[in-house]
Scaffold this active site. Structure first.
Site, PDB file in Angstrom:
ATOM      1  N   GLU A  56     -20.472 -40.097-133.745  1.00  0.00           N
ATOM      2  CA  GLU A  56     -19.604 -39.709-134.564  1.00  0.00           C
ATOM      3  C   GLU A  56     -18.292 -38.695-133.783  1.00  0.00           C
ATOM      4  O   GLU A  56     -17.272 -38.925-134.107  1.00  0.00           O
ATOM      5  CB  GLU A  56     -20.363 -38.860-135.462  1.00  0.00           C
ATOM      6  N   CYS A  88     -23.538 -33.031-136.058  1.00  0.00           N
ATOM      7  CA  CYS A  88     -22.509 -34.228-136.489  1.00  0.00           C
ATOM      8  C   CYS A  88     -22.097 -34.064-137.953  1.00  0.00           C
ATOM      9  O   CYS A  88     -20.918 -34.251-138.315  1.00  0.00           O
ATOM     10  CB  CYS A  88     -22.867 -35.539-136.359  1.00  0.00           C
ATOM     11  N   GLY A 295     -49.447 -58.270-115.357  1.00  0.00           N
ATOM     12  CA  GLY A 295     -49.697 -59.705-115.988  1.00  0.00           C
ATOM     13  C   GLY A 295     -50.703 -59.918-117.083  1.00  0.00           C
ATOM     14  O   GLY A 295     -50.727 -58.625-117.802  1.00  0.00           O
ATOM     15  N   LEU A 298     -53.630 -56.894-117.854  1.00  0.00           N
ATOM     16  CA  LEU A 298     -52.968 -55.623-118.424  1.00  0.00           C
ATOM     17  C   LEU A 298     -52.269 -55.813-119.742  1.00  0.00           C
ATOM     18  O   LEU A 298     -52.648 -54.928-120.729  1.00  0.00           O
ATOM     19  CB  LEU A 298     -51.903 -55.088-117.451  1.00  0.00           C
TER      20      LEU A 298
HETATM   21  N1  LIG Z   1     -45.132 -65.447-115.391  1.00  0.00           N
HETATM   22  C1  LIG Z   1     -45.250 -64.226-115.972  1.00  0.00           C
HETATM   23  O1  LIG Z   1     -44.684 -63.593-116.808  1.00  0.00           O
HETATM   24  C2  LIG Z   1     -45.973 -63.091-114.928  1.00  0.00           C
HETATM   25  C3  LIG Z   1     -45.841 -61.780-115.057  1.00  0.00           C
HETATM   26  C4  LIG Z   1     -46.425 -60.821-114.342  1.00  0.00           C
HETATM   27  C5  LIG Z   1     -47.477 -61.302-113.591  1.00  0.00           C
HETATM   28  N2  LIG Z   1     -47.846 -62.755-113.326  1.00  0.00           N
HETATM   29  C6  LIG Z   1     -48.448 -63.195-112.505  1.00  0.00           C
HETATM   30  O2  LIG Z   1     -49.913 -62.703-112.836  1.00  0.00           O
HETATM   31  C7  LIG Z   1     -50.819 -62.582-111.796  1.00  0.00           C
HETATM   32  C8  LIG Z   1     -51.412 -61.253-111.969  1.00  0.00           C
HETATM   33  O3  LIG Z   1     -51.950 -60.897-113.337  1.00  0.00           O
HETATM   34  P1  LIG Z   1     -53.295 -60.057-113.251  1.00  0.00           P
HETATM   35  O4  LIG Z   1     -53.760 -60.284-114.595  1.00  0.00           O
HETATM   36  O5  LIG Z   1     -54.138 -60.510-111.994  1.00  0.00           O
HETATM   37  O6  LIG Z   1     -52.840 -58.553-113.139  1.00  0.00           O
HETATM   38  P2  LIG Z   1     -52.180 -57.382-113.893  1.00  0.00           P
HETATM   39  O7  LIG Z   1     -52.428 -57.795-115.004  1.00  0.00           O
HETATM   40  O8  LIG Z   1     -50.716 -57.246-113.218  1.00  0.00           O
HETATM   41  O9  LIG Z   1     -52.998 -56.344-113.313  1.00  0.00           O
HETATM   42  C9  LIG Z   1     -54.323 -56.316-113.896  1.00  0.00           C
HETATM   43  C10 LIG Z   1     -54.933 -54.720-113.090  1.00  0.00           C
HETATM   44  O10 LIG Z   1     -54.399 -53.641-113.965  1.00  0.00           O
HETATM   45  C11 LIG Z   1     -55.333 -52.626-113.703  1.00  0.00           C
HETATM   46  N3  LIG Z   1     -55.395 -52.037-114.909  1.00  0.00           N
HETATM   47  C12 LIG Z   1     -55.215 -50.768-114.997  1.00  0.00           C
HETATM   48  N4  LIG Z   1     -55.582 -50.310-116.330  1.00  0.00           N
HETATM   49  C13 LIG Z   1     -55.909 -51.231-117.024  1.00  0.00           C
HETATM   50  C14 LIG Z   1     -56.489 -51.634-118.365  1.00  0.00           C
HETATM   51  N5  LIG Z   1     -56.574 -50.595-119.127  1.00  0.00           N
HETATM   52  N6  LIG Z   1     -57.045 -52.810-118.460  1.00  0.00           N
HETATM   53  C15 LIG Z   1     -56.797 -53.518-117.628  1.00  0.00           C
HETATM   54  N7  LIG Z   1     -56.430 -53.646-116.480  1.00  0.00           N
HETATM   55  C16 LIG Z   1     -55.854 -52.608-116.364  1.00  0.00           C
HETATM   56  C17 LIG Z   1     -56.672 -53.383-113.296  1.00  0.00           C
HETATM   57  O11 LIG Z   1     -56.958 -53.206-111.785  1.00  0.00           O
HETATM   58  P3  LIG Z   1     -57.195 -51.697-111.469  1.00  0.00           P
HETATM   59  O12 LIG Z   1     -58.086 -50.909-112.446  1.00  0.00           O
HETATM   60  O13 LIG Z   1     -58.007 -52.161-110.083  1.00  0.00           O
HETATM   61  O14 LIG Z   1     -56.061 -50.986-110.941  1.00  0.00           O
HETATM   62  C18 LIG Z   1     -56.512 -54.835-113.500  1.00  0.00           C
HETATM   63  O15 LIG Z   1     -57.166 -55.634-112.711  1.00  0.00           O
HETATM   64  C19 LIG Z   1     -49.807 -62.775-110.354  1.00  0.00           C
HETATM   65  O16 LIG Z   1     -50.083 -63.981-110.315  1.00  0.00           O
HETATM   66  C20 LIG Z   1     -48.482 -62.800-110.943  1.00  0.00           C
HETATM   67  O17 LIG Z   1     -47.538 -63.299-110.356  1.00  0.00           O
HETATM   68  C21 LIG Z   1     -46.905 -63.440-113.922  1.00  0.00           C
END
Ligand SMILES: NC(=O)c1ccc[n+]([C@@H]2O[C@H](COP(=O)([O-])OP(=O)(O)OC[C@H]3O[C@@H](n4cnc5c(N)ncnc54)[C@H](OP(=O)(O)O)[C@@H]3O)[C@@H](O)[C@H]2O)c1
Length: 366
Positions: A56, A88, A295, A298
């Site tokens: 505003e 405002c 990924g 998570l």
């Molecule tokens: N195409 C796409 O859109 C895209 C996007 C992202 C990733 N990716 C691919 O996805 C793959 C990785 O995915 P990801 O599923 O293995 O890894 P992520 O989802 O990135 O990470 C998973 C990790 O997060 C940690 N974490 C922390 N708090 C958590 C909770 N409350 N619940 C679950 N996990 C938690 C855990 O490890 P810690 O507890 O040990 O820390 C878990 O193993 C890679 O190949 C990447 O290239 C693709």
């Protein structure tokens, strides 16, 4: 019934408001257009950054004396409180506008009451013009006020058979340059970008906005329970944007710069950190919108926690046949518990498709 000129003025205000996305938190995005007494546009403005003048004020400055006797079109109810800037409602009154039309009421208990103040000053006040459009433009902030946590948009890029990486974990690039450029827009509009330790380990992502001039950089957040995925030299630790590495209370994180470490409790059940504690900590730092970039593990935890407000899937006309699915375990074991979504938009981006969907509100008894 609003006239075409009035609709145009509010639509312009909504367009202007969107220019503030990613830069105004913890404040909302707001746009304002002032028509003079003859119905000609006299001024316009938007809230550009937290701590700066409200929409505003920008519009009144541009309108000058022409605001007197005119109408202000504002996307959100004018504020009534003195924060870092003055109220405002008072500025509009002092400028002599005779009518204020706003789209959406202010749900923030500290700022509400602007409409009453304006009415008490003898100004004609109307609410609701293009309210749905204005609300959509302010979804992140309105959701964060309603839920007391940041709004979460989960984005993924997948093949047509729903895979986000190949069996050997390679994933660059599933989608087209057009789709990837669109993700940078999402980053620019978000306050924070969040990924899990698995993604940090696999991809060493930088997570900043690239290719958009003047964009504000989001806070980059890696959820890395044991502080083992992000090592010194990781791209996410460069100095182009702020970063937080969320680790467990008891994690050994001496190798990370102290200012980037965010200590959080572990999840009460299951692996990793407590998602609600993470969101509360981000909210406490002024984050009102989160772009969750995965990924799948998570993202599954966020879905299980009921903490995904919008899903944006980029689907590429590619088949892999093997490799991880876009979403891992989300605590859903039977079809009757499936999280059903409403598709709100589908857009073609180069060869790919962008699908936006929001969870269907749970029905009583579900
Ligand atoms: N195409 C796409 O859109 C895209 C996007 C992202 C990733 N990716 C691919 O996805 C793959 C990785 O995915 P990801 O599923 O293995 O890894 P992520 O989802 O990135 O990470 C998973 C990790 O997060 C940690 N974490 C922390 N708090 C958590 C909770 N409350 N619940 C679950 N996990 C938690 C855990 O490890 P810690 O507890 O040990 O820390 C878990 O193993 C890679 O190949 C990447 O290239 C693709």
């Amino acid at each position: 019934m609003a006239t075409a000129a009035e609709n145009n003025a509010m639509r312009r205000a909504i367009t202007l408001a969107a220019r503030g996305l990613g830069a105004t938190s913890p404040n909302p995005v707001v746009g304002c257009v002032i028509l003079d007494a003859a119905g000609e546009q006299a001024g316009e403005g938007f809230h550009q950054r937290a701590g700066g003048p409200h929409a505003e004020i920008h519009a009144l400055r541009e309108a000058g004396e022409r605001a007197r006797g005119g109408t202000a079109f504002v996307t959100l109810e004018p504020c009534n409180h003195t924060g870092r800037t003055g109220p405002c409602a008072q500025a509009l009154t002092e400028a002599g506008v005779s009518r204020v039309v706003y789209a959406v009421g202010d749900p923030n208990p500290q700022a509400t009451g602007g409409a009453d103040t304006l009415r008490a000053a003898g100004i004609q006040v109307e609410q609701g013009l293009l309210a749905d459009e204005a609300e959509t433009g302010n979804t992140a902030w309105l959701t964060s006020v309603r839920l007391g946590r940041p709004y979460v948009l989960w984005k993924y890029a997948a093949t047509l058979d729903g895979r986000i990486a190949a069996a050997d974990a390679t994933s660059r690039w599933i989608t087209s340059p057009e789709a990837r450029a669109d993700v940078h827009r999402l980053r620019a509009e978000a306050d924070a970008v969040v990924v899990g330790s698995g993604t940090a380990r696999a991809d060493d992502p930088q997570l900043g906005v690239r290719g958009i001039e003047g964009a504000s950089q989001p806070l980059r957040v890696v959820v890395d329970t044991g502080a083992t995925a992000v090592r010194p030299g990781a791209r996410v630790l460069d100095d182009t944007a702020p970063t937080l590495i969320a680790v467990a209370d008891d994690a050994e994180a001496g190798h990370l710069p102290e200012e980037v470490v965010l200590r959080l409790p572990r999840a009460a059940a299951g692996p990793g950190l407590d998602i609600h504690a993470l969101l509360a900590a981000l909210h406490g730092r002024g984050v009102r919108s989160v772009l969750l970039e995965g990924g799948p593990v998570l993202a599954g935890a966020f879905v299980a926690a009921g903490a995904v407000d919008t899903v944006v899937g980029y689907l590429a006309p590619v088949l892999l046949g093997a490799g991880p699915a876009a979403l891992a375990d989300a605590g859903i074991s039977t079809i009757s518990r499936a999280l059903r979504l409403d598709v709100t938009e589908t857009v073609r981006l180069g060869p790919d498709l962008r699908i936006t969907a929001v969870p269907v509100p749970a029905r009583k008894g579900n």
